[in-house]
Design an enzyme around this catalytic site. Structure first.
Site, PDB file in Angstrom:
ATOM      1  N   LYS A  38      -7.004 -28.429  47.457  1.00  0.00           N
ATOM      2  CA  LYS A  38      -5.994 -28.783  48.457  1.00  0.00           C
ATOM      3  C   LYS A  38      -5.110 -29.949  48.019  1.00  0.00           C
ATOM      4  O   LYS A  38      -4.267 -30.414  48.788  1.00  0.00           O
ATOM      5  CB  LYS A  38      -6.667 -29.118  49.794  1.00  0.00           C
ATOM      6  CG  LYS A  38      -7.414 -27.930  50.390  1.00  0.00           C
ATOM      7  CD  LYS A  38      -7.940 -28.217  51.792  1.00  0.00           C
ATOM      8  CE  LYS A  38      -9.029 -29.254  51.776  1.00  0.00           C
ATOM      9  NZ  LYS A  38      -9.601 -29.534  53.108  1.00  0.00           N
ATOM     10  N   CYS A  39      -5.272 -30.406  46.798  1.00  0.00           N
ATOM     11  CA  CYS A  39      -4.493 -31.523  46.274  1.00  0.00           C
ATOM     12  C   CYS A  39      -3.063 -31.062  45.955  1.00  0.00           C
ATOM     13  O   CYS A  39      -2.846 -29.913  45.554  1.00  0.00           O
ATOM     14  CB  CYS A  39      -5.169 -32.057  45.010  1.00  0.00           C
ATOM     15  SG  CYS A  39      -4.325 -33.446  44.229  1.00  0.00           S
ATOM     16  N   GLY A  40      -2.123 -31.970  46.092  1.00  0.00           N
ATOM     17  CA  GLY A  40      -0.743 -31.663  45.718  1.00  0.00           C
ATOM     18  C   GLY A  40      -0.590 -31.345  44.241  1.00  0.00           C
ATOM     19  O   GLY A  40       0.384 -30.694  43.837  1.00  0.00           O
ATOM     20  N   ALA A  42      -2.757 -29.452  42.653  1.00  0.00           N
ATOM     21  CA  ALA A  42      -3.495 -28.199  42.407  1.00  0.00           C
ATOM     22  C   ALA A  42      -2.710 -27.179  41.580  1.00  0.00           C
ATOM     23  O   ALA A  42      -3.313 -26.458  40.778  1.00  0.00           O
ATOM     24  CB  ALA A  42      -3.977 -27.587  43.715  1.00  0.00           C
TER      25      ALA A  42
END
Length: 161
Positions: A38-40, A42
């Site tokens: 869910k990280c930017g 990713a």
């Protein structure tokens, strides 16, 4: 940490529950990266997969170690594996989730930080390049796109321009 420790001494648990022994990659160039679905950052998984496909036959292996330490990973390892495959076509090895900082950090991550002299992991997608001799040769910041690592990887693989 014992001065005789080397990268091939470490073993993770694969996302499939089976041993993921770094000794199986002796003589290869490794990229070890803490991932979070869910990280930017990713979308970097696609870039890592592209490098793995492009240079895998030359000896590059990417090892992703999902971490929820920054609260950006999915609920469980099965969801993580499915997400990485479905969204980014990830075929490189993934471990079960690890902690990259703190008293209960994974020993591999303690070693990587010690060898690179870089201190705490500040965010997801910190990347380490390890040469064929098992030496950490470069630590890359989370914002560094995988394509920007290509020159280092080619040099570690001893590939001509």
């Amino acid at each position: 940490m014992d001065t005789k420790t080397k990268i091939s001494d470490f073993e993770l648990t694969g996302i499939n529950g089976k041993p993921l022994k770094l000794s199986d990659y002796a003589g290869k160039v490794l990229i070890i990266v803490n991932t979070a679905s869910k990280c930017g950052f990713a979308p970097q998984m696609q870039g890592l997969e592209d490098l793995y496909k492009k240079y895998g036959q030359d000896g590059l292996v990417v090892v992703g170690t999902p971490s929820n330490q920054f609260h950006q990973e999915l609920a469980n390892d099965e969801d993580t594996a499915s997400y990485c495959q479905a969204h980014y076509g990830v075929t490189f090895p993934l471990s079960q989730r690890v902690r990259v900082n703190g008293a209960d950090e994974d020993p591999l991550w303690a070693y990587l930080k010690e060898q690179s002299g870089g201190g705490r992991i500040k965010w997801n997608f910190t990347k380490f390049v390890i040469d064929r001799h098992g030496e950490v040769i470069r630590r890359y910041a989370p914002a560094t796109r995988p394509a920007a690592m290509e020159e280092t990887i080619r040099a570690a693989l001893n590939l001509k321009k």
